[in-house]
Design a protein around this motif. Structure first.
Motif, PDB file in Angstrom:
ATOM      1  N   ASN A  54       0.877  -1.166   0.000  1.00 33.61           N
ATOM      2  CA  ASN A  54       0.000   0.000   0.000  1.00 33.61           C
ATOM      3  C   ASN A  54       0.920   1.222   0.000  1.00 33.61           C
ATOM      4  O   ASN A  54       1.634   1.467   0.968  1.00 33.61           O
ATOM      5  N   GLU A  71      -3.560   2.009  -3.678  1.00 34.23           N
ATOM      6  CA  GLU A  71      -3.696   3.466  -3.593  1.00 34.23           C
ATOM      7  C   GLU A  71      -2.924   4.146  -4.729  1.00 34.23           C
ATOM      8  O   GLU A  71      -2.299   5.193  -4.536  1.00 34.23           O
ATOM      9  N   HIS A 111      -8.614  -4.761  -1.858  1.00 30.13           N
ATOM     10  CA  HIS A 111      -8.442  -3.626  -0.938  1.00 30.13           C
ATOM     11  C   HIS A 111      -9.820  -3.154  -0.479  1.00 30.13           C
ATOM     12  O   HIS A 111     -10.300  -2.100  -0.893  1.00 30.13           O
ATOM     13  N   ASP A 164      -4.306  -5.340   0.928  1.00 31.12           N
ATOM     14  CA  ASP A 164      -4.588  -4.662   2.185  1.00 31.12           C
ATOM     15  C   ASP A 164      -6.033  -4.992   2.552  1.00 31.12           C
ATOM     16  O   ASP A 164      -6.956  -4.393   2.025  1.00 31.12           O
ATOM     17  N   ASP A 201      -2.088  -6.168   6.176  1.00 28.88           N
ATOM     18  CA  ASP A 201      -1.759  -6.492   4.781  1.00 28.88           C
ATOM     19  C   ASP A 201      -1.421  -7.973   4.732  1.00 28.88           C
ATOM     20  O   ASP A 201      -0.531  -8.439   5.459  1.00 28.88           O
TER      21      ASP A 201
END
Length: 376
Positions: A116, A143, A215, A264, A308
């Motif tokens: 991440n 992200e 995620h 994640d 994670d």
């Protein structure tokens, strides 16, 4: 006076510790309940401090029956927290067997990296250098926004295959691979704001490996949704839980193949939801029996959680497991090197109760996404 204050401090801490330790057992997705699944290590430390204070009071004052009752309550609470933590220490048996030297001499390996990046982070070149140094066969980055996409452009020269969804607000997710990605696609399992990646890796010397990168939304996150007039609200765990259950069902339906699920999860390794995910999918956690490798938050060593994850099906043995620093990110990355092992062809046999619990979580997650106006 000081002794009285000390005793009341012990009493109140003991009561608070019992309450927050039991809160996660309540079948509710409310973020204020689900968040207490995360700090089990920290709560264990508070329990130890409270025990010291209790011992101090009993030593200075006159020991009495209340001290014994408080001692039993604290030890029971500590044992409860420890039962969740101990499987992630070397005192526990390994869940994923370690490959021996003879196996490694004759078989191919597969290195997976998950990171991440933090969309507010702009240390692009340093992240690229870490990935080059680690040299994974497959790297999942989370992200990834437009800034990160530009900063990660050198990866397109290193990896021939790529799939993902580049988005702002910490919602982007992209996988790069030097191994062919077959049937690669982005899916929105519960929320149109949260993408997952599915593909089949044609791994030389190992064969097809089904891969999922995810995620889901974390409980407690303040997140804008179309129905809230532009304001933010704290999200509960229902969408996250539903996404994890849907992925687990996908694995269970295709149990003949080897699987790797990573990302994640925004869920602690010992949580009830993650345990249900493992029960339904029969995936294994390489950290069990080895160490927590807590990944969040990088800047606060005393306030970290293992959120994670890398889960694998049977049919793999572990070569190496490591935690890697990504400069500027609030998460550590996880790297896992695997090799093939004998695959159990028996289909997953999750208890009926587990399937019923999963179905209920999926339904609640779909309802929550619909209420928020983000359903897929």
């Amino acid at each position: 006076m000081l002794l009285k204050l000390l005793l009341w401090t012990v009493r109140l801490l003991t009561l608070a510790l019992i309450v927050v330790s039991l809160l996660p057992e309540i079948p509710s997705g409310h973020w204020a309940i689900r968040l207490w699944e995360f700090p089990r290590l920290q709560l264990s430390l508070v329990i130890a401090v409270t025990l010291l204070l209790l011992t101090l009071h009993a030593w200075i004052g006159r020991a009495r029956k209340e001290h014994a009752l408080l001692l039993v309550a604290l030890l029971a609470t500590g044992a409860w927290q420890g039962s969740h933590i101990l499987p992630f220490t070397p005192v526990w048996p390994d869940e994923v067997a370690e490959a021996d030297a003879q196996t490694l001499a004759n078989q191919s390996t597969l290195k997976i990296m998950t990171a991440n990046l933090d969309f507010t982070n702009d240390r692009y070149a340093e992240a690229v250098e870490v990935i080059k140094r680690e040299d994974p066969d497959v790297v999942l980055l989370i992200e990834v926004d437009s800034g990160w996409e530009a900063g990660l452009a050198p990866l397109d020269e290193l990896y021939a295959y790529r799939e993902g969804d580049v988005r702002g607000e910490g919602l982007g997710i992209v996988v790069w691979s030097r191994i062919p990605l077959q049937d690669a696609r982005v899916e929105h399992l519960v929320s149109e704001r949260r993408a997952s990646i599915f593909a089949t890796l044609a791994v030389p010397g190992i064969g097809p490996v089904r891969y999922a990168g995810i995620h889901p939304v974390p409980p407690g996150l303040k997140e804008r949704t179309p129905n809230d007039g532009g304001d933010t609200e704290r999200r509960d765990s229902r969408e996250r839980d539903a996404e994890l259950m849907l992925v687990a069902e996908r694995v269970a339906e295709d149990a003949d193949n080897r699987w790797i699920v990573t990302g994640d999860f925004n869920d602690a390794a010992w949580s009830n939801t993650t345990k249900l995910f493992k029960s339904l999918s029969e995936l294994e956690d390489p950290r069990r029996g080895r160490g927590l490798l807590s990944t969040y938050h990088t800047e606060y060593p005393l306030w970290r959680y293992p959120i994670d994850h890398m889960f694998v099906s049977d049919g793999f043995e572990l070569v190496e497991l490591d935690r890697v620093t990504i400069e500027g990110s609030d998460h550590f990355a996880i790297t896992t090197t695997l090799t093939a092992a004998a695959k159990d062809q028996a289909p997953p046999d999750a208890p009926q109760e587990a399937q019923e619990d999963a179905d209920e979580l999926i339904e609640e997650g779909a309802d929550d996404a619909s209420e928020q106006g983000v359903s897929s």
